[in-house]
Every structure is written in C-alpha cells, then in structure tokens.
Design an enzyme around this catalytic site. Structure first.
Site, PDB file in Angstrom:
ATOM      1  N   ARG A 200      40.851  58.648 -20.416  1.00 26.29           N
ATOM      2  CA  ARG A 200      42.064  57.990 -19.924  1.00 26.29           C
ATOM      3  C   ARG A 200      41.771  56.572 -19.423  1.00 26.29           C
ATOM      4  NH1 ARG A 200      46.282  60.719 -19.286  1.00 26.29           N
ATOM      5  NH2 ARG A 200      45.148  62.658 -19.022  1.00 26.29           N
TER       6      ARG A 200
ATOM      7  N   LEU B 246      48.965  56.869 -17.950  1.00 25.80           N
ATOM      8  CA  LEU B 246      47.931  55.837 -17.806  1.00 25.80           C
ATOM      9  C   LEU B 246      47.213  55.963 -16.467  1.00 25.80           C
ATOM     10  CD1 LEU B 246      50.054  52.955 -19.316  1.00 25.80           C
ATOM     11  CD2 LEU B 246      48.139  54.144 -20.418  1.00 25.80           C
TER      12      LEU B 246
ATOM     13  N   ASN C 228      60.276  52.469 -16.440  1.00 24.63           N
ATOM     14  CA  ASN C 228      60.354  53.697 -17.210  1.00 24.63           C
ATOM     15  C   ASN C 228      61.788  54.205 -17.199  1.00 24.63           C
ATOM     16  OD1 ASN C 228      59.336  55.969 -18.666  1.00 24.63           O
ATOM     17  ND2 ASN C 228      59.411  57.189 -16.779  1.00 24.63           N
TER      18      ASN C 228
ATOM     19  N   HIS D 176      63.779  57.887 -17.602  1.00 22.37           N
ATOM     20  CA  HIS D 176      63.449  59.315 -17.550  1.00 22.37           C
ATOM     21  C   HIS D 176      64.746  60.124 -17.665  1.00 22.37           C
ATOM     22  CE1 HIS D 176      61.174  62.893 -16.482  1.00 22.37           C
ATOM     23  NE2 HIS D 176      62.196  63.229 -15.704  1.00 22.37           N
TER      24      HIS D 176
ATOM     25  N   ALA E  82      51.592  54.883 -10.322  1.00 22.88           N
ATOM     26  CA  ALA E  82      50.549  55.792 -10.812  1.00 22.88           C
ATOM     27  C   ALA E  82      50.977  57.252 -10.705  1.00 22.88           C
ATOM     28  CB  ALA E  82      49.254  55.547 -10.041  1.00 22.88           C
TER      29      ALA E  82
ATOM     30  N   ASP F 166      56.581  59.811 -12.964  1.00 24.01           N
ATOM     31  CA  ASP F 166      58.033  59.827 -12.747  1.00 24.01           C
ATOM     32  C   ASP F 166      58.400  59.619 -11.277  1.00 24.01           C
ATOM     33  OD1 ASP F 166      58.428  60.204 -15.470  1.00 24.01           O
ATOM     34  OD2 ASP F 166      58.251  62.362 -15.288  1.00 24.01           O
TER      35      ASP F 166
HETATM   36  C1  GRF Z   1      63.947  59.400 -23.696  1.00 19.25           C
HETATM   37  O1  GRF Z   1      64.781  60.458 -23.272  1.00 19.25           O
HETATM   38  C2  GRF Z   1      63.067  58.948 -22.564  1.00 19.25           C
HETATM   39  O2  GRF Z   1      63.690  59.006 -21.321  1.00 19.25           O
HETATM   40  C3  GRF Z   1      61.980  59.968 -22.635  1.00 19.25           C
HETATM   41  O3  GRF Z   1      61.705  60.066 -24.011  1.00 19.25           O
HETATM   42  C4  GRF Z   1      62.918  59.848 -24.730  1.00 19.25           C
HETATM   43  C5  GRF Z   1      62.642  58.825 -25.806  1.00 19.25           C
HETATM   44  O4  GRF Z   1      63.591  58.902 -26.836  1.00 19.25           O
HETATM   45  N1  GRF Z   1      60.864  59.582 -21.804  1.00 19.25           N
HETATM   46  P1  GRF Z   1      63.414  58.116 -28.216  1.00 19.25           P
HETATM   47  O5  GRF Z   1      62.062  58.467 -28.808  1.00 19.25           O
HETATM   48  O6  GRF Z   1      63.509  56.653 -27.925  1.00 19.25           O
HETATM   49  O7  GRF Z   1      64.566  58.593 -29.052  1.00 19.25           O
END
Ligand code: GRF
Length: 203
Positions: free
Chosen positions: A62, A90, A104, A106, A139, A142
């Site tokens: 990693r 990461l 990010n 989520h 780090a 989520d």
């Molecule tokens: C999204 O739901 C994102 O939040 C998650 O992975 C998905 C990515 O979707 N971490 P795509 O590959 O862009 O369709």
C-alpha cells in the site's frame, strides 16, 4: 494547477465531472471502463497499476502504491484530487501530501453506512432513506469534513442495483457541482471546506 480524478470502475460519475469542469488527468488503479471514458473525452490518462505493487491480495504494498500515485500527481501539478469510485485505500501519507484537497463521493448519508457495501448495508438495515455524501477525504475511510449531502428514498421493491443507480443519479449532479465550487474556493485562496458554508445549488 490541475484537478485529477481517481477511478476504478464504470466511470459514470467521471462522465458527469468531465461535463462540468476541466480535468487535467484521470488516474486508474486497474484497467476499467472509466479510463476509456477519459480517453474518449480527450483527457490525459494514467494507469498506476496495483499489479505493479503486489496486486489485490495480501502482497499489496500500500505504501509503495501510494508513493507512486502521489509522485505521479505531483509531477502533473495536481492540487485537487477527486475520487470517483476509486477502489484502493491509500496510505495516510497521501492525505498528508494533498491535505484537505482530496474529495470523495460516497453512496450513503455519512456517517451512516461507511465502507464498500454502503448500498447493501442500507437495504439490509431496512432503511427507508439513504443518499449520498460529498466530503473531504482523510486517512480514515469515508470520514472527513462533509461538504454536502442529499437524501434518496429507499423503495419497497429496491434491490442493490436499482437503489445504487438512483443514488448515482444524484451523485452525478452533486459531485460535479461540488468540485466546481471547491475549485473556485481553492483558486480564491480558500480551503475546500469553505464550500460547506455555502452549499452548492440544489435542483
Ligand atoms: C459511486 O456510487 C461512488 O459513490 C462509489 O462508487 C460509485 C462509482 O460509480 N464510491 P461509477 O463507477 O462512476 O458509475
């Protein structure tokens, strides 16, 4: 300075980002459709392949992977990193190097349902509402300052695919708008978290 998007999958979120803002480089950790999306859009791409750093099993290095990715982004003058379905966790050094400038999206209303199974976990929990969260990544998986969230109803006949697709439809609107706002904040000398105080436009 440039914006980078990190991808691993189908790249539908990436498509929405490319429509909204200028992206300097799209980086993948494996061969995936998202790289093809970037190439078709004429955006520079880079594969920092996990297989060059031990692959997907216990042999994955990693730290070496994180160092290679960090150096590649620094070489391209990247100052904003947007993860869009990126499947590699990461090492902490990444978040020290790009501190406060890693975003990010989520597919849940964090802090509920962190982790890779967020949509299945919401369904399994019998939740009637879930959603999506755009946040500054740290780090811790989520975690980190939340910039914006939007709720999505869970329907009685939803399965993981139908619910995730409805969440992604919101992500494709919320994430690009947030990235545009963060880019403007950074260019104005502010922190990414300034965006949380001035929420991005909702439909
Ligand atoms: C999204 O739901 C994102 O939040 C998650 O992975 C998905 C990515 O979707 N971490 P795509 O590959 O862009 O369709």
């Amino acid at each position: 300075m440039a914006t980078a998007v990190l991808v691993s999958g189908t790249g539908t979120i990436l498509e929405s980002v490319l429509e909204a803002t200028t992206v300097g480089v799209v980086v993948a950790d494996r061969a995936c459709r998202a790289i093809e999306v970037a190439q078709a859009a004429g955006v520079a791409t880079l594969l920092v392949d996990r297989r060059d750093h031990g692959g997907f099993g216990p042999g994955f290095d990693r730290q070496a992977y994180t160092d290679a990715l960090s150096d590649a982004l620094a070489d391209r003058s990247v100052d904003l990193v947007c993860m869009a379905g990126f499947g590699t966790v990461l090492a902490p050094t990444f978040f020290e190097r790009f501190g406060g400038r890693v975003l990010n999206t989520h597919p849940s209303l964090l802090p509920r349902y962190p982790g890779w199974r967020a949509v299945a976990d919401a369904l399994g929990d019998g939740a009637t509402e879930t959603g999506c969260t755009v946040h500054v990544a740290t780090a811790a998986l989520d975690d980190g300052p939340i910039l914006c969230q939007e709720a999505v109803e869970v329907r009685a006949d939803d399965d993981e695919a139908t619910l995730h697709e409805r969440i992604k439809a919101v992500e494709r609107r919320l994430y690009p708008a947030t990235i545009v706002a963060v880019r403007a904040a950074l260019d104005a000398g502010e922190e990414a978290t300034a965006v949380a105080a001035a929420p991005v436009a909702r439909r």
